[in-house]
Write a protein that holds these residues in place. Structure first.
Motif, PDB file in Angstrom:
ATOM      1  N   MET A   1       0.389   7.718  -5.748  1.00 52.89           N
ATOM      2  CA  MET A   1      -0.882   7.882  -6.457  1.00 52.89           C
ATOM      3  C   MET A   1      -1.916   8.626  -5.622  1.00 52.89           C
ATOM      4  SD  MET A   1      -1.031   4.011  -8.046  1.00 52.89           S
ATOM      5  CE  MET A   1      -2.383   4.245  -9.202  1.00 52.89           C
ATOM      6  N   LYS A   2      -1.522   8.964  -4.372  1.00 53.40           N
ATOM      7  CA  LYS A   2      -2.400   9.717  -3.458  1.00 53.40           C
ATOM      8  C   LYS A   2      -3.712   8.996  -3.191  1.00 53.40           C
ATOM      9  CE  LYS A   2       0.768  12.848  -3.548  1.00 53.40           C
ATOM     10  NZ  LYS A   2       1.811  12.763  -2.503  1.00 53.40           N
ATOM     11  N   ARG A   3      -3.660   7.659  -3.156  1.00 52.25           N
ATOM     12  CA  ARG A   3      -4.843   6.886  -2.797  1.00 52.25           C
ATOM     13  C   ARG A   3      -5.020   6.896  -1.285  1.00 52.25           C
ATOM     14  NH1 ARG A   3      -5.457   3.661  -7.545  1.00 52.25           N
ATOM     15  NH2 ARG A   3      -5.621   5.349  -9.077  1.00 52.25           N
ATOM     16  N   SER A   4      -6.263   6.755  -0.868  1.00 50.45           N
ATOM     17  CA  SER A   4      -6.488   6.649   0.575  1.00 50.45           C
ATOM     18  C   SER A   4      -5.954   5.305   1.064  1.00 50.45           C
ATOM     19  CB  SER A   4      -7.979   6.746   0.890  1.00 50.45           C
ATOM     20  OG  SER A   4      -8.651   5.580   0.430  1.00 50.45           O
ATOM     21  N   LYS A   5      -5.652   5.228   2.358  1.00 47.45           N
ATOM     22  CA  LYS A   5      -5.139   3.980   2.930  1.00 47.45           C
ATOM     23  C   LYS A   5      -6.143   2.843   2.713  1.00 47.45           C
ATOM     24  CE  LYS A   5      -3.239   2.244   7.334  1.00 47.45           C
ATOM     25  NZ  LYS A   5      -4.256   1.413   7.966  1.00 47.45           N
ATOM     26  N   ALA A   6      -7.420   3.149   2.925  1.00 44.13           N
ATOM     27  CA  ALA A   6      -8.452   2.117   2.772  1.00 44.13           C
ATOM     28  C   ALA A   6      -8.522   1.619   1.330  1.00 44.13           C
ATOM     29  CB  ALA A   6      -9.809   2.676   3.209  1.00 44.13           C
ATOM     30  N   GLU A   7      -8.444   2.544   0.375  1.00 41.88           N
ATOM     31  CA  GLU A   7      -8.533   2.170  -1.037  1.00 41.88           C
ATOM     32  C   GLU A   7      -7.316   1.338  -1.446  1.00 41.88           C
ATOM     33  OE1 GLU A   7      -9.199   4.387  -5.377  1.00 41.88           O
ATOM     34  OE2 GLU A   7      -8.724   5.568  -3.600  1.00 41.88           O
ATOM     35  N   ALA A   8      -6.120   1.788  -1.002  1.00 47.69           N
ATOM     36  CA  ALA A   8      -4.894   1.069  -1.352  1.00 47.69           C
ATOM     37  C   ALA A   8      -4.896  -0.332  -0.752  1.00 47.69           C
ATOM     38  CB  ALA A   8      -3.678   1.854  -0.868  1.00 47.69           C
ATOM     39  N   GLU A   9      -5.362  -0.456   0.481  1.00 45.42           N
ATOM     40  CA  GLU A   9      -5.356  -1.762   1.134  1.00 45.42           C
ATOM     41  C   GLU A   9      -6.410  -2.691   0.538  1.00 45.42           C
ATOM     42  OE1 GLU A   9      -5.522  -1.264   5.367  1.00 45.42           O
ATOM     43  OE2 GLU A   9      -3.408  -0.636   5.471  1.00 45.42           O
ATOM     44  N   ALA A  10      -7.536  -2.139   0.114  1.00 43.70           N
ATOM     45  CA  ALA A  10      -8.571  -2.964  -0.521  1.00 43.70           C
ATOM     46  C   ALA A  10      -8.056  -3.549  -1.836  1.00 43.70           C
ATOM     47  CB  ALA A  10      -9.827  -2.129  -0.762  1.00 43.70           C
TER      48      ALA A  10
ATOM     49  N   SER B   1       0.812  -1.224   0.000  1.00 44.63           N
ATOM     50  CA  SER B   1       0.000   0.000   0.000  1.00 44.63           C
ATOM     51  C   SER B   1       0.843   1.271   0.000  1.00 44.63           C
ATOM     52  CB  SER B   1      -0.954   0.010   1.199  1.00 44.63           C
ATOM     53  OG  SER B   1      -0.238  -0.067   2.420  1.00 44.63           O
ATOM     54  N   LEU B   2       2.130   1.140   0.253  1.00 43.49           N
ATOM     55  CA  LEU B   2       2.996   2.320   0.364  1.00 43.49           C
ATOM     56  C   LEU B   2       3.019   3.141  -0.932  1.00 43.49           C
ATOM     57  CD1 LEU B   2       5.029   3.788   2.249  1.00 43.49           C
ATOM     58  CD2 LEU B   2       6.829   2.413   1.185  1.00 43.49           C
ATOM     59  N   GLY B   3       3.266   2.471  -2.061  1.00 41.13           N
ATOM     60  CA  GLY B   3       3.357   3.181  -3.339  1.00 41.13           C
ATOM     61  C   GLY B   3       2.058   3.895  -3.714  1.00 41.13           C
ATOM     62  N   PRO B   4       0.933   3.185  -3.706  1.00 45.46           N
ATOM     63  CA  PRO B   4      -0.320   3.846  -4.068  1.00 45.46           C
ATOM     64  C   PRO B   4      -0.684   5.033  -3.171  1.00 45.46           C
ATOM     65  CG  PRO B   4      -0.571   1.477  -4.202  1.00 45.46           C
ATOM     66  CD  PRO B   4       0.776   1.722  -3.602  1.00 45.46           C
ATOM     67  N   THR B   5      -0.391   4.943  -1.867  1.00 38.76           N
ATOM     68  CA  THR B   5      -0.740   6.066  -0.984  1.00 38.76           C
ATOM     69  C   THR B   5       0.220   7.240  -1.168  1.00 38.76           C
ATOM     70  OG1 THR B   5       0.496   5.009   0.827  1.00 38.76           O
ATOM     71  CG2 THR B   5      -1.879   4.677   0.775  1.00 38.76           C
TER      72      THR B   5
END
Length: 248
Positions: A113-122, A106-110
């Motif tokens: 890509m500025k994704r939320s933690k919940a979105e990246a983890e999902a 989840s590190l890269g997307p958050t």
């Protein structure tokens, strides 16, 4: 596979020691969207140098690389923006040992890509499920086998939603019994239409999954063909000699 050219390499050269070593000596290649290109050849032929040049991990001495129509060798181009669309999987997994698998994914997307933690983890959880590692999200890399780590490395690249996946001998550091589980993930990606450029010594995989085989020697492309043609009737003497050694 489509007719759209995703990556185009033009006249790629990579010289060392003032030209004494020619790792790449004028390579031209197109990779189409949805195509699986498998690059093979003897050690030192330039395969990995070429693959790493596609996202400028190796800076070419000469030549251009067009990615989605943009010349990424132009110094004015933000290469990091384009690298995010090019997933890379190496021989070694390069996972952060102090982070759980979920944190690694989840590190890269958050961050990028500025994704939320919940979105990246999902997204990460969904991809872990696909590669059979849903139960390992809370584990640390040292608790995983080599094959599991490499599957996580593939998922980490996929979490960035790449346009192309570049594989640099992804199974060569694995114990033989772990190779199959990684190749299975790559087969699934190919079936799903992912554009892939793969440097590998796994000839069975190349024959089964590749749309095109590229045979390199001395920094040049010696031969390109569909797998059925290359493995049954290679044109060059060098390719014939190579296959005689690796197809036992």
């Amino acid at each position: 596979m489509t007719n759209e050219v995703l990556i185009k390499a033009q006249g790629l050269k990579k010289y060392y020691n003032d030209g004494a070593i020619k790792a790449l000596d004028g390579v031209d290649m197109e990779i189409h969207r949805g195509e699986v290109v498998v690059i093979i050849g003897p050690s030192g032929s330039g395969k990995s140098t070429f693959l790493r040049s596609l996202n400028l991990l190796e800076l070419p001495t000469e030549g251009r690389i067009l990615f989605e129509g943009t010349d990424i060798t132009d110094p004015k181009v933000d290469i990091n923006k384009h690298r995010q669309k090019m997933g890379m999987v190496f021989q070694h997994f390069n996972l952060f040992p102090n982070m759980t698998i979920m944190k690694n994914l989840s590190l890269g997307p958050t961050k990028l890509m500025k994704r939320s933690k919940a979105e990246a983890e999902a997204k990460a959880a969904e991809l872990l499920e696909r590669v059979g590692l849903a139960d390992r999200a809370g584990a640390y890399p040292n608790q995983l086998s080599g094959g599991q780590k490499q599957r996580v490395a593939i998922v980490r690249a996929l979490c960035m939603e790449p346009e192309v996946m570049l594989f640099d001998e992804p199974t060569s550091a694995l114990d033989p019994e772990m190779v199959g589980e990684v190749l299975d993930v790559m087969r699934t990606l190919a079936r799903d239409g992912m554009t892939m450029a793969v440097v590998t010594h796994e000839m069975g995989f190349a024959k089964e999954v590749g749309d095109r085989i590229v045979f390199m020697e001395d920094g040049r492309i010696l031969e390109e063909a569909a797998p059925a043609d290359f493995f049954t009737a290679p044109k060059s003497d060098r390719a014939q000699a190579f296959l005689a050694k690796v197809l036992i």
